[in-house]
Enzyme design. Structure first.
Site, mmCIF file in Angstrom:
data_model
loop_
_atom_site.group_PDB
_atom_site.id
_atom_site.type_symbol
_atom_site.label_atom_id
_atom_site.label_comp_id
_atom_site.label_asym_id
_atom_site.label_seq_id
_atom_site.Cartn_x
_atom_site.Cartn_y
_atom_site.Cartn_z
ATOM 1 N N ASP A 1 0.812 -1.215 0.000
ATOM 2 C CA ASP A 1 0.000 0.000 0.000
ATOM 3 C C ASP A 1 0.849 1.269 0.000
ATOM 4 O OD1 ASP A 1 0.975 -0.384 2.579
ATOM 5 O OD2 ASP A 1 -0.971 -0.789 3.457
ATOM 6 N N ASN B 1 -7.502 -3.022 14.378
ATOM 7 C CA ASN B 1 -8.894 -3.354 14.028
ATOM 8 C C ASN B 1 -8.974 -4.537 13.063
ATOM 9 O OD1 ASN B 1 -7.986 -2.266 11.662
ATOM 10 N ND2 ASN B 1 -9.384 -0.537 11.614
ATOM 11 N N HIS C 1 -7.211 -4.919 10.272
ATOM 12 C CA HIS C 1 -6.965 -4.657 8.852
ATOM 13 C C HIS C 1 -5.669 -5.323 8.385
ATOM 14 C CE1 HIS C 1 -4.812 -0.556 9.698
ATOM 15 N NE2 HIS C 1 -3.903 -1.421 9.367
ATOM 16 N N GLU D 1 -9.553 -1.994 5.416
ATOM 17 C CA GLU D 1 -10.207 -1.691 6.680
ATOM 18 C C GLU D 1 -11.461 -2.551 6.839
ATOM 19 O OE1 GLU D 1 -8.639 -0.063 8.755
ATOM 20 O OE2 GLU D 1 -8.152 1.996 8.206
HETATM 21 C C1 GLP Z 1 -0.556 0.136 8.819
HETATM 22 C C2 GLP Z 1 -0.226 -0.577 7.477
HETATM 23 C C3 GLP Z 1 -0.383 -2.065 7.586
HETATM 24 C C4 GLP Z 1 0.232 -2.488 8.911
HETATM 25 C C5 GLP Z 1 -0.627 -2.004 10.033
HETATM 26 C C6 GLP Z 1 -0.025 -2.220 11.412
HETATM 27 O O1 GLP Z 1 -1.482 1.146 8.777
HETATM 28 N N1 GLP Z 1 -0.918 -0.134 6.315
HETATM 29 O O2 GLP Z 1 0.248 -2.698 6.480
HETATM 30 O O3 GLP Z 1 0.312 -3.876 8.983
HETATM 31 O O4 GLP Z 1 -1.053 -0.679 9.844
HETATM 32 O O5 GLP Z 1 1.002 -1.322 11.662
HETATM 33 P P1 GLP Z 1 2.071 -1.511 12.805
HETATM 34 O O6 GLP Z 1 2.938 -2.633 12.369
HETATM 35 O O7 GLP Z 1 2.804 -0.209 12.881
HETATM 36 O O8 GLP Z 1 1.326 -1.831 14.049
#
Ligand code: GLP
Length: 252
Positions: free
Chosen positions: A67, A136, A138, A143
């Site tokens: 992404d 959440n 995702h 989402e």
């Molecule tokens: C982000 C990314 C995801 C990631 C998630 C968790 O917003 N788009 O690919 O896995 O949220 O992030 P983190 O590893 O900082 O907890």
């Protein structure tokens, strides 16, 4: 699903890097699906170490990131392109032309999403997709509400995600509210999936992913439809799983 519960963040990072390194050695021209966020930083550090000290060779590897934020040019300090350059690409011998990340500042976002899907197909599909998990549930930026049929598209970020990401920006109103993300269908098309989870803030999402209903309300639950998923999590992320589940996993 194959579950690994390891002691802490460092052990998770090492285990994850090991899975990717084996894949690259098995197939030097592997197509890697890569993730950003705080979780995989340690894994990238370990891969860089393996490259420097053990000669792990990225020269024939292709990569596709999950992404990118809409509106941020590639060179923005908080773009996922910058993240990938800083954490991995500039530190290993990957060919920059083989690294792919959606362009968040593309003039035609719809066309950019379609182009991204085409590029993945042209590369022969993703051999192994790395994922983190949002609080959440995702995956990528899919989402709650994302169905299993979704492809790469522009998505609206939830307030929870915008808040979680705000720590990286100077002020909350700078945090983008939209992103381009591979869809659930894109992710499930990868041959293998490696999901990483660390810390107690992920424990509920991990529990629902593994034991809850299969539902768009918890996009990670769709991973149970995939035949080859490995979850590497630390004890805190596994803290809401029944003891029997943890005992049945491969210990560190
Ligand atoms: C982000 C990314 C995801 C990631 C998630 C968790 O917003 N788009 O690919 O896995 O949220 O992030 P983190 O590893 O900082 O907890």
């Amino acid at each position: 699903m194959k579950l690994w519960v390891v002691e802490d963040y460092q052990a998770m990072s090492r285990r994850a890097a090991d899975v990717l390194a084996r894949e690259i050695k098995r197939k030097p021209d592997s197509v890697l699906g890569l993730a950003t966020g705080g979780t995989p930083v340690g894994m990238y550090q370990e891969l860089v170490r393996m490259h420097r000290e053990e000669g792990l060779d990225f020269s024939r590897v292709t990569s596709f990131n999950l992404d990118e934020y809409v509106g941020l040019p590639a060179a923005h300090p908080q773009s996922y392109r910058t993240y990938m350059e800083e954490n991995l690409f500039a530190k290993v011998n990957i060919d920059p032309r083989m690294t792919h990340i959606p362009r968040g500042d593309a003039p035609d976002l719809e066309a950019e999403c379609a182009r991204y899907e085409r590029e993945i197909a042209r590369a022969g599909g993703i051999d192994i997709q790395v994922l983190g998990i949002g609080r959440n549930g995702h995956i990528g930026f899919n989402e709650p509400g994302s169905t299993a049929a979704t492809a790469t598209r522009v998505v609206q970020l939830t307030r929870d995600t915008v808040e979680a990401n705000a720590r990286y920006f100077d002020s909350p109103d700078e945090v983008p509210t939209q992103a381009i993300s591979m869809g659930i269908r894109t992710i499930l098309a990868a041959k293998r999936i490696l999901l990483l989870a660390s810390g107690s803030s992920k424990a509920e999402a991990v529990q629902r992913m593994l034991e809850g209903e299969l539902t768009p309300e918890l996009p990670a639950s769709f991973l149970r439809q995939h035949a080859d998923v490995t979850v590497v999590m630390d004890r805190q992320a596994a803290s809401r799983l029944p003891a029997a589940t943890i005992a049945g996993t491969a210990a560190d």
